[in-house]
Design a protein around this motif. Structure first.
Motif, short mmCIF file in Angstrom:
data_model
loop_
_atom_site.label_atom_id
_atom_site.label_comp_id
_atom_site.label_asym_id
_atom_site.label_seq_id
_atom_site.Cartn_x
_atom_site.Cartn_y
_atom_site.Cartn_z
N VAL A 166 -7.34 -0.04 -7.86
CA VAL A 166 -6.82 1.17 -7.22
C VAL A 166 -7.76 2.32 -7.58
CG1 VAL A 166 -4.88 2.78 -7.03
CG2 VAL A 166 -4.44 0.33 -7.33
N VAL A 214 -5.21 -8.58 -0.98
CA VAL A 214 -5.56 -7.17 -1.17
C VAL A 214 -6.34 -7.07 -2.48
CG1 VAL A 214 -4.68 -4.84 -1.58
CG2 VAL A 214 -3.53 -6.31 0.08
N VAL A 228 0.84 -1.20 0.00
CA VAL A 228 0.00 0.00 0.00
C VAL A 228 0.87 1.26 0.00
CG1 VAL A 228 -1.75 1.31 1.28
CG2 VAL A 228 -1.93 -1.18 1.12
N ALA A 270 -4.92 6.29 2.78
CA ALA A 270 -5.11 5.05 2.03
C ALA A 270 -5.99 4.10 2.84
CB ALA A 270 -3.77 4.39 1.74
N ILE A 287 -7.45 -0.80 -3.15
CA ILE A 287 -6.75 0.24 -2.41
C ILE A 287 -7.34 1.58 -2.83
CG2 ILE A 287 -4.54 1.36 -1.92
CD1 ILE A 287 -3.17 -1.30 -2.75
N VAL A 347 -7.61 0.10 2.66
CA VAL A 347 -7.38 -1.18 2.00
C VAL A 347 -8.55 -2.13 2.24
CG1 VAL A 347 -5.81 -3.14 1.81
CG2 VAL A 347 -4.92 -0.90 2.42
#
Length: 130
Positions: free
Chosen positions: A119, A77, A36, A65, A80, A67
């Motif tokens: 993302v 993950v 991250v 950020a 993000i 997650v």
């Protein structure tokens, strides 16, 4: 890069210093935190360059950020969210949106995870304190 194992994880020496990685945050940086951080740091660094090239005057940038992980798939993950808070006065939202789009296309870390990690980059502009 070379990583050497120790009792609680791995270490590597870099020009800037030693990096200790461990699944236990008492002994080093956790791998997901490094992932991250690399996304946020790369994206923020590229955004700074793009804003400067576009002659957008800003005083500071902070990054938050968030997650999203999937506990059913090795705590993978999956998403993000990178939120930029840009401090300055008389900053055009349209220009910052264009700068963020450009920086996302030119951030090697964002492009490296494209297709496997979602993302999401957003921003807000806050007035600088006089």
């Amino acid at each position: 890069m070379e990583f050497k194992m120790h009792e609680n994880g791995f270490e590597s020496e870099f020009d800037f210093g030693k990096l200790t990685i461990s699944g236990n945050d008492e002994f080093g940086f956790r791998p997901f935190a490094l992932l991250v951080s690399s996304i946020a740091g790369c994206s923020g660094g590229v955004l700074k360059k793009v804003l400067t090239k576009m002659r957008i005057d800003y005083d500071d940038i902070k990054i938050a950020a968030d997650v999203k992980r999937n506990p059913d798939e090795a705590n993978r993950v999956e998403e993000i969210k990178v939120h930029f808070i840009i401090f300055g006065n008389d900053i055009s939202e349209t220009k910052v949106a264009k700068a963020l789009e450009t920086s996302s296309k030119n951030c090697s870390m964002v492009q490296s995870v494209k297709g496997s990690i979602n993302v999401i980059e957003t921003f807000e502009i806050k007035k600088s304190k006089a």
